[in-house]
Design a protein around this motif. Structure first.
Motif, mmCIF file in Angstrom:
data_model
loop_
_atom_site.group_PDB
_atom_site.id
_atom_site.type_symbol
_atom_site.label_atom_id
_atom_site.label_comp_id
_atom_site.label_asym_id
_atom_site.label_seq_id
_atom_site.Cartn_x
_atom_site.Cartn_y
_atom_site.Cartn_z
ATOM 1 N N ASN A 98 11.134 3.567 -44.734
ATOM 2 C CA ASN A 98 10.381 3.869 -45.960
ATOM 3 C C ASN A 98 11.255 4.399 -47.097
ATOM 4 O OD1 ASN A 98 7.928 3.066 -44.793
ATOM 5 N ND2 ASN A 98 7.577 5.098 -43.937
ATOM 6 N N CYS A 99 12.503 3.975 -47.128
ATOM 7 C CA CYS A 99 13.335 4.243 -48.310
ATOM 8 C C CYS A 99 13.071 3.098 -49.293
ATOM 9 C CB CYS A 99 14.809 4.332 -47.921
ATOM 10 S SG CYS A 99 15.198 5.774 -46.914
ATOM 11 N N TRP A 100 11.965 3.193 -50.002
ATOM 12 C CA TRP A 100 11.415 2.073 -50.770
ATOM 13 C C TRP A 100 12.340 1.566 -51.867
ATOM 14 C CZ3 TRP A 100 6.903 5.897 -51.374
ATOM 15 C CH2 TRP A 100 6.157 5.927 -50.197
ATOM 16 N N ASN A 101 13.153 2.452 -52.430
ATOM 17 C CA ASN A 101 13.978 2.071 -53.577
ATOM 18 C C ASN A 101 15.402 1.682 -53.206
ATOM 19 O OD1 ASN A 101 12.233 2.362 -55.970
ATOM 20 N ND2 ASN A 101 12.062 4.479 -55.292
ATOM 21 N N GLY B 121 10.083 -0.861 -43.875
ATOM 22 C CA GLY B 121 9.497 -0.392 -45.112
ATOM 23 C C GLY B 121 10.460 -0.302 -46.281
ATOM 24 N N CYS B 122 11.702 -0.717 -46.098
ATOM 25 C CA CYS B 122 12.671 -0.717 -47.212
ATOM 26 C C CYS B 122 12.470 -2.009 -48.004
ATOM 27 C CB CYS B 122 14.101 -0.614 -46.680
ATOM 28 S SG CYS B 122 14.441 0.927 -45.824
ATOM 29 N N SER B 123 11.363 -2.083 -48.701
ATOM 30 C CA SER B 123 10.906 -3.345 -49.281
ATOM 31 C C SER B 123 11.710 -3.808 -50.487
ATOM 32 C CB SER B 123 9.428 -3.229 -49.665
ATOM 33 O OG SER B 123 9.220 -2.091 -50.490
ATOM 34 N N SER B 124 12.575 -2.948 -51.044
ATOM 35 C CA SER B 124 13.379 -3.343 -52.203
ATOM 36 C C SER B 124 14.733 -3.930 -51.817
ATOM 37 C CB SER B 124 13.599 -2.137 -53.133
ATOM 38 O OG SER B 124 12.382 -1.693 -53.674
ATOM 39 N N ASP C 186 12.109 8.209 -45.393
ATOM 40 C CA ASP C 186 11.228 8.710 -46.450
ATOM 41 C C ASP C 186 11.976 9.321 -47.628
ATOM 42 O OD1 ASP C 186 8.757 8.073 -45.035
ATOM 43 O OD2 ASP C 186 9.321 9.686 -43.679
ATOM 44 N N VAL D 231 12.522 8.482 -50.698
ATOM 45 C CA VAL D 231 11.966 7.412 -51.518
ATOM 46 C C VAL D 231 12.745 7.183 -52.819
ATOM 47 C CG1 VAL D 231 9.664 7.616 -50.555
ATOM 48 C CG2 VAL D 231 10.294 9.013 -52.523
#
Length: 234
Positions: A28-31, A50-53, A5, A7
């Protein structure tokens, strides 16, 4: 190390020399755009769900032979799995939920003979490529509206205890081989709105939970074991 998280995290330093690092959580480290090389020999758990980038998956120094748990949840653009997954021969838990564009699941699943938990929620492709899963104990095939029948490999999972087929809204019936899963304890079918028939041999002594909530088309209810403790029929 747990950085879940975070982010705003975009990059990480080199971890290849962190030779005692066993568990690395980045959920969830999205960036986060890319991951450094990780120590393969020591790594036991890796969570990048969740690391979508991410534009590429991490590499390992050496093979990830001691990896026990891998979480790759929510990679909608993932087409194929990293090659090291097939070499992680001690892998016990693999979570691929919502990797909806995977073309092939592991052709090398035969190497993952210690796999106990496989979560394929929302993954409709490649199920026919799964082979030897004899030691599997938990299998999640939920939220698969494209699923018309239970994949044949499930019949070979003779140690299976939990089978989750929830919200497979086009599943009409279960195959007879379900009755051969003598260790099955939980069978979850809630939201299978077109399910009409349960197999007559589902009277498993091991079964103690059967969830049929929202299975409104069910026409035939066979005899079930007196050992069932939790029965859901809403």
């Amino acid at each position: 190390m747990d950085l879940s998280d975070s982010v705003n995290l975009k990059e990480l330093p080199d971890f290849s020399t962190a030779t005692n690092l066993e568990k690395f959580y980045l959920r969830n480290c999205w960036n986060l755009i890319k991951l450094p090389c990780l120590p393969g020999k020591s790594m036991e758990e890796l969570d990048i769900g969740g690391c979508s980038s991410l534009v590429q998956f991490p590499s390992f120094t050496g093979n990830a032979v001691n990896l026990l748990k891998l979480n790759l949840v929510s990679f909608p653009n993932l087409v194929e799995l990293p090659s090291y997954v097939g070499n992680a021969t001690n892998l016990e838990n693999l979570n691929l939920s919502n990797c909806s564009h995977l073309v092939e699941l592991l052709l090398s699943f035969g190497n993952l003979q210690k796999l106990q938990t496989l979560i394929l929620k929302g993954c409709s492709n490649g199920l026919s490529t799964i082979g030897n899963v004899v030691n599997l104990q938990t299998l999640n095939l939920s939220s698969l509206p494209q699923l018309l029948e239970v994949p044949s490999f499930v019949g070979n999972a003779t140690n299976l205890q939990d089978l989750i087929l929830s919200n497979s809204s086009n599943l009409v019936e279960l195959p007879l081989f379900i009755g051969n899963l003598q260790k099955l304890k939980r069978l979850r079918l809630e939201g299978c709105t077109k399910l009409e028939v349960l197999p007559t041999n589902i009277n498993l002594e091991s079964l103690f939970e059967l969830n049929l909530n929202d299975c409104s088309m069910l026409k035939i209810f066979p005899e079930i074991s007196t050992n069932v403790r939790n029965l859901y029929l809403e």
